[in-house]
Design a protein around this motif. Sequence first.
Motif, PDB file in Angstrom:
ATOM      1  N   GLU A  18       0.956  -1.268   0.168  1.00  0.00           N
ATOM      2  CA  GLU A  18      -0.052   0.058   0.060  1.00  0.00           C
ATOM      3  C   GLU A  18       0.942   1.222   0.068  1.00  0.00           C
ATOM      4  O   GLU A  18       1.502   1.849   0.893  1.00  0.00           O
ATOM      5  CB  GLU A  18      -1.063   0.010   1.203  1.00  0.00           C
ATOM      6  CG  GLU A  18      -2.010  -1.166   1.108  1.00  0.00           C
ATOM      7  CD  GLU A  18      -2.879  -0.982   2.455  1.00  0.00           C
ATOM      8  OE1 GLU A  18      -2.912  -0.011   3.004  1.00  0.00           O
ATOM      9  OE2 GLU A  18      -3.489  -2.105   2.668  1.00  0.00           O
ATOM     10  N   THR A  37       7.283   3.208   2.532  1.00  0.00           N
ATOM     11  CA  THR A  37       6.370   4.281   1.675  1.00  0.00           C
ATOM     12  C   THR A  37       6.441   5.392   2.262  1.00  0.00           C
ATOM     13  O   THR A  37       5.376   5.729   3.126  1.00  0.00           O
ATOM     14  CB  THR A  37       4.937   3.352   1.592  1.00  0.00           C
ATOM     15  OG1 THR A  37       4.434   3.024   2.673  1.00  0.00           O
ATOM     16  CG2 THR A  37       5.423   1.884   0.741  1.00  0.00           C
ATOM     17  N   ASN A  40       2.889   7.666   2.616  1.00  0.00           N
ATOM     18  CA  ASN A  40       1.731   7.190   3.977  1.00  0.00           C
ATOM     19  C   ASN A  40       2.412   6.776   5.268  1.00  0.00           C
ATOM     20  O   ASN A  40       1.880   6.445   6.134  1.00  0.00           O
ATOM     21  CB  ASN A  40       0.900   6.262   3.695  1.00  0.00           C
ATOM     22  CG  ASN A  40       1.645   4.840   3.179  1.00  0.00           C
ATOM     23  OD1 ASN A  40       2.640   4.575   3.209  1.00  0.00           O
ATOM     24  ND2 ASN A  40       0.914   4.058   2.275  1.00  0.00           N
ATOM     25  N   GLY A  41       3.832   7.093   5.320  1.00  0.00           N
ATOM     26  CA  GLY A  41       4.618   6.921   6.518  1.00  0.00           C
ATOM     27  C   GLY A  41       4.524   5.460   7.049  1.00  0.00           C
ATOM     28  O   GLY A  41       4.620   5.359   8.164  1.00  0.00           O
ATOM     29  N   THR A  42       4.681   4.626   6.139  1.00  0.00           N
ATOM     30  CA  THR A  42       4.401   3.261   6.496  1.00  0.00           C
ATOM     31  C   THR A  42       5.548   2.216   6.403  1.00  0.00           C
ATOM     32  O   THR A  42       6.288   2.382   5.255  1.00  0.00           O
ATOM     33  CB  THR A  42       3.106   2.485   5.790  1.00  0.00           C
ATOM     34  OG1 THR A  42       2.032   3.216   6.266  1.00  0.00           O
ATOM     35  CG2 THR A  42       2.909   1.031   6.349  1.00  0.00           C
ATOM     36  N   HIS A  44       7.125  -1.613   5.739  1.00  0.00           N
ATOM     37  CA  HIS A  44       6.211  -2.891   5.457  1.00  0.00           C
ATOM     38  C   HIS A  44       7.480  -3.872   5.931  1.00  0.00           C
ATOM     39  O   HIS A  44       8.557  -3.793   5.407  1.00  0.00           O
ATOM     40  CB  HIS A  44       5.937  -2.879   3.965  1.00  0.00           C
ATOM     41  CG  HIS A  44       4.896  -1.991   3.668  1.00  0.00           C
ATOM     42  ND1 HIS A  44       3.612  -2.009   3.568  1.00  0.00           N
ATOM     43  CD2 HIS A  44       5.236  -0.502   3.446  1.00  0.00           C
ATOM     44  CE1 HIS A  44       3.205  -0.916   3.213  1.00  0.00           C
ATOM     45  NE2 HIS A  44       3.987   0.067   2.998  1.00  0.00           N
ATOM     46  N   LYS A  56       2.844  -4.601   8.714  1.00  0.00           N
ATOM     47  CA  LYS A  56       2.951  -3.087   8.239  1.00  0.00           C
ATOM     48  C   LYS A  56       2.647  -2.304   9.427  1.00  0.00           C
ATOM     49  O   LYS A  56       1.866  -2.714  10.350  1.00  0.00           O
ATOM     50  CB  LYS A  56       2.131  -3.006   7.183  1.00  0.00           C
ATOM     51  CG  LYS A  56       0.648  -3.038   7.314  1.00  0.00           C
ATOM     52  CD  LYS A  56       0.053  -2.539   5.814  1.00  0.00           C
ATOM     53  CE  LYS A  56      -1.665  -2.761   6.142  1.00  0.00           C
ATOM     54  NZ  LYS A  56      -2.468  -2.208   4.951  1.00  0.00           N
ATOM     55  N   ALA A  58       2.167   1.822  10.407  1.00  0.00           N
ATOM     56  CA  ALA A  58       2.218   3.415   9.925  1.00  0.00           C
ATOM     57  C   ALA A  58       2.662   4.118  11.201  1.00  0.00           C
ATOM     58  O   ALA A  58       2.316   4.143  12.406  1.00  0.00           O
ATOM     59  CB  ALA A  58       0.663   3.830   9.484  1.00  0.00           C
ATOM     60  N   SER A  61       2.347  10.315   9.257  1.00  0.00           N
ATOM     61  CA  SER A  61       1.688  10.913   7.910  1.00  0.00           C
ATOM     62  C   SER A  61       2.574  10.855   6.754  1.00  0.00           C
ATOM     63  O   SER A  61       2.217  10.424   5.669  1.00  0.00           O
ATOM     64  CB  SER A  61       1.024  12.173   8.293  1.00  0.00           C
ATOM     65  OG  SER A  61       0.073  12.276   9.220  1.00  0.00           O
ATOM     66  N   GLN A  62       3.708  11.178   6.799  1.00  0.00           N
ATOM     67  CA  GLN A  62       4.654  11.381   5.868  1.00  0.00           C
ATOM     68  C   GLN A  62       6.175  11.011   6.439  1.00  0.00           C
ATOM     69  O   GLN A  62       6.366  11.572   7.588  1.00  0.00           O
ATOM     70  CB  GLN A  62       4.720  12.589   4.952  1.00  0.00           C
ATOM     71  CG  GLN A  62       3.469  12.884   4.447  1.00  0.00           C
ATOM     72  CD  GLN A  62       3.602  14.201   3.308  1.00  0.00           C
ATOM     73  OE1 GLN A  62       4.160  15.123   3.962  1.00  0.00           O
ATOM     74  NE2 GLN A  62       3.001  14.197   2.346  1.00  0.00           N
TER      75      GLN A  62
END
Length: 329
Positions: A18, A37, A40-42, A44, A56, A58, A61-62
């Motif tokens: 994602e 990523t 979306n600040g995630t 994985h 994953k 989060a 936010s960024q």
Amino acid sequence: MAAVDLGVLAVARHIPLEGAPTEVTAAAQRPSVYALTPDNGTVHEIQIDNLKLARKLAVASQAITMALAADERTLYVLAREPRSLIAVDLDGFKPAWKLQLPDEPIGLAISPDRKTAAVSSAQGIHLVDLDGRRLGALLGQGDYGPVQFHDEGKTLLAGNRGERLLSAYSVAAQRLITHLPVSVRPDQFCFSRDRGQLFVTGEGMDAVVVVYPYFTPQVGDTVLAGHAPGAMDVSEDLLFVASPTSGDVSILSIATRKVIAVVPVGSDPGFIRVTANDQYALVLNRKSGDVAILSVPAIAQKKNRYKTAALLTVIPVGSRPVSAVVRAV
């Protein structure tokens, strides 16, 4: 994310995530690869054995970038929104703590002893006490980009992009050692395997700046290499330098600092990774969406200089590949 089998030189699997990953890192002692990523600040976590997404998380936010601690127990994520440094506990795969930052961060480095982090921004550099989870005073002011610890974490090297300086700081004393003027904007760093030479590329000149980083760092040579050289990586004896605008890779002998080969690789090469056994150099071509596989032994033996014998194959991997890591299975 694409998983490439280097045994057969083909894509083994595409792993859906994602968000668009911009960075991957691998743990040597854990059966996992981690992808970030930023949009979306995630983070994985992908399992090596089945090449599937396991977990994953989060964290913001960024995000901007990430760095794995040497003991592989903590993954540090540098976030843009909110501006912070986040420590992720990899055993529980959850945030352990978060430290607010005063400016929008750019670069991140973790010392080998896991006690200190360096965070750069367009305003300057801060050291972070990781044990105390405290932000130190502003170490140096300026528009700083890449940061790297050296000499077992005793020295911090930082690229001042605004002034075109390479700045060296004593970590223990938290003071400046020297500012070195360089002929390019210091955008990218790459150390030789023995850490005895630091290679610098960036805007301003078709060249690689060679710096001797020990004791009082000093500039050694400025070597012409390619056109608008960018991403770099090294084998034991060779330096690989990508030229995105001309679509080729210049290979330099680290011992002589001379170009021994130029290999066309594809469209917009923007990342290079040399395998630990010095068998392959993997060149990621952003515009053409593929990975060029170069034979390092063929280059080292100077076969077919300036021609394509070193290019073994090109593997399509998908849209705009930007980061790669090699992990034994």
